[in-house]
Design an enzyme around this catalytic site. Sequence first.
Site, PDB file in Angstrom:
ATOM      1  N   ASP A  23       0.790  -1.053   0.054  1.00 51.16           N
ATOM      2  CA  ASP A  23       0.141   0.043  -0.067  1.00 51.16           C
ATOM      3  C   ASP A  23       0.925   1.248  -0.038  1.00 51.16           C
ATOM      4  O   ASP A  23       2.041   1.303   0.555  1.00 51.16           O
ATOM      5  CB  ASP A  23      -1.100  -0.078   1.236  1.00 51.16           C
ATOM      6  CG  ASP A  23      -1.823   0.889   1.104  1.00 51.16           C
ATOM      7  OD1 ASP A  23      -2.153   1.454   0.061  1.00 51.16           O
ATOM      8  OD2 ASP A  23      -2.668   1.122   2.041  1.00 51.16           O
ATOM      9  N   HIS A  40       2.699   2.735  -9.041  1.00 50.72           N
ATOM     10  CA  HIS A  40       2.558   1.301  -8.850  1.00 50.72           C
ATOM     11  C   HIS A  40       3.929   0.742  -9.773  1.00 50.72           C
ATOM     12  O   HIS A  40       4.327  -0.175  -9.414  1.00 50.72           O
ATOM     13  CB  HIS A  40       1.501   1.137  -9.986  1.00 50.72           C
ATOM     14  CG  HIS A  40       0.143   1.342  -9.325  1.00 50.72           C
ATOM     15  ND1 HIS A  40      -0.169   1.039  -7.889  1.00 50.72           N
ATOM     16  CD2 HIS A  40      -0.954   2.179  -9.616  1.00 50.72           C
ATOM     17  CE1 HIS A  40      -1.340   1.684  -7.726  1.00 50.72           C
ATOM     18  NE2 HIS A  40      -1.808   2.266  -8.785  1.00 50.72           N
ATOM     19  N   LEU A 134      10.702 -20.734  -2.814  1.00 49.62           N
ATOM     20  CA  LEU A 134       9.845 -19.894  -2.281  1.00 49.62           C
ATOM     21  C   LEU A 134       8.464 -19.993  -3.210  1.00 49.62           C
ATOM     22  O   LEU A 134       8.348 -19.834  -4.150  1.00 49.62           O
ATOM     23  CB  LEU A 134      10.225 -18.209  -2.367  1.00 49.62           C
ATOM     24  CG  LEU A 134       9.255 -17.202  -2.111  1.00 49.62           C
ATOM     25  CD1 LEU A 134       8.987 -17.224  -0.549  1.00 49.62           C
ATOM     26  CD2 LEU A 134       9.686 -15.997  -2.826  1.00 49.62           C
TER      27      LEU A 134
HETATM   28  C1  FPP Z   1      -2.022   0.104  -3.171  1.00 50.47           C
HETATM   29  O1  FPP Z   1      -1.358   1.356  -3.460  1.00 50.47           O
HETATM   30  C2  FPP Z   1      -1.407  -0.839  -4.243  1.00 50.47           C
HETATM   31  C3  FPP Z   1      -2.420  -1.647  -5.183  1.00 50.47           C
HETATM   32  C4  FPP Z   1      -3.768  -1.265  -5.364  1.00 50.47           C
HETATM   33  C5  FPP Z   1      -1.800  -2.402  -6.062  1.00 50.47           C
HETATM   34  C6  FPP Z   1      -0.369  -3.084  -5.753  1.00 50.47           C
HETATM   35  C7  FPP Z   1       0.211  -3.290  -7.116  1.00 50.47           C
HETATM   36  C8  FPP Z   1       1.484  -3.248  -7.344  1.00 50.47           C
HETATM   37  C9  FPP Z   1       2.500  -2.921  -6.341  1.00 50.47           C
HETATM   38  C10 FPP Z   1       2.072  -3.116  -8.824  1.00 50.47           C
HETATM   39  C11 FPP Z   1       1.360  -3.946  -9.763  1.00 50.47           C
HETATM   40  C12 FPP Z   1       1.469  -5.468  -9.480  1.00 50.47           C
HETATM   41  C13 FPP Z   1       2.259  -6.430  -9.710  1.00 50.47           C
HETATM   42  C14 FPP Z   1       2.031  -7.813  -9.330  1.00 50.47           C
HETATM   43  C15 FPP Z   1       3.127  -6.574 -10.783  1.00 50.47           C
HETATM   44  P1  FPP Z   1      -2.578   2.535  -3.574  1.00 50.47           P
HETATM   45  O2  FPP Z   1      -2.810   2.865  -4.993  1.00 50.47           O
HETATM   46  O3  FPP Z   1      -3.893   2.171  -2.922  1.00 50.47           O
HETATM   47  O4  FPP Z   1      -1.942   3.664  -2.951  1.00 50.47           O
HETATM   48  P2  FPP Z   1      -2.508   4.823  -2.019  1.00 50.47           P
HETATM   49  O5  FPP Z   1      -3.162   4.284  -0.887  1.00 50.47           O
HETATM   50  O6  FPP Z   1      -1.473   5.596  -1.665  1.00 50.47           O
HETATM   51  O7  FPP Z   1      -3.378   5.416  -3.159  1.00 50.47           O
END
Ligand code: FPP
Length: 244
Positions: A23, A40, A134
């Site tokens: 997050d 991301h 893993l």
């Molecule tokens: C939360 O940050 C994150 C996500 C909803 C997606 C997680 C995805 C990745 C790390 C990259 C893509 C995945 C892969 C497997 C390659 P947020 O956008 O909710 O952050 P915020 O709360 O600060 O808005």
Amino acid sequence: MEKNTLNYIDKNNIPNHIAIIMDGNGRWAKKRFLPRTFGHKAGVETIREIVKECSSLGIKYLTLYAFSTENWKRPKDEVSALMNLLIQYLKKEIKELHENNVIFNTIGDISYLPNAAIEEIQKSKEVTKDNTGLTLTLALNYGSRNDIKNAIVNILKDYKNNRIDIDDVDEEFIRNYLSTKSLPDPDILVRPSGEYRVSNFLLWEIAYSEFWFSDIYWPDFRKENLHKLILDYQSRERRFGGLK
Ligand code: FPP
């Protein structure tokens, strides 16, 4: 301490299963006046580092919340950027994951994902299925309530078809209907970014997990933070409802 975090870890008490709610990507980008998708993208770099480190520490299971059943509510552009990052990640990374003996796995209903993503996922699972290191599980279109709902539907179907009996139902029986059935329960649930929520992740499975929160945004999360949470984990006493 920060530099040599690895030296303090007790190699005989490594958590078997770490689950992470990645997050803070959006806020990381916002802080830099960048579009959310840059966050991301940076988050994928963190995935690379953390998977590698978990692998070399001998951790057996790492489960990452990559896309929830609720994430479809985000703007179309963001959803498609996330799907593209997933495809690119698997295309680029699967060779190295395989060389590092990683088994690639998913939980959640991937049938709703774009075809190109489904294809890469299936290929990645096939290539790594005989590995022994893993198990990297990506939660994709995953929501724990939905998973529990699916389990109930399938239990009822099996009951209706006389395949099971009411006396068969115990906790282990229910676990076998969840999409996490091949995974042990997480030893520790990690959420960076300063949020203190579980957000529909592994509700059944975290009954006795330790929780670890931190203010760091996921793109800033480094292997030293992983060491720190393992150290914290090692300092805790797990009683599973019993006494020491
Ligand atoms: C939360 O940050 C994150 C996500 C909803 C997606 C997680 C995805 C990745 C790390 C990259 C893509 C995945 C892969 C497997 C390659 P947020 O956008 O909710 O952050 P915020 O709360 O600060 O808005």
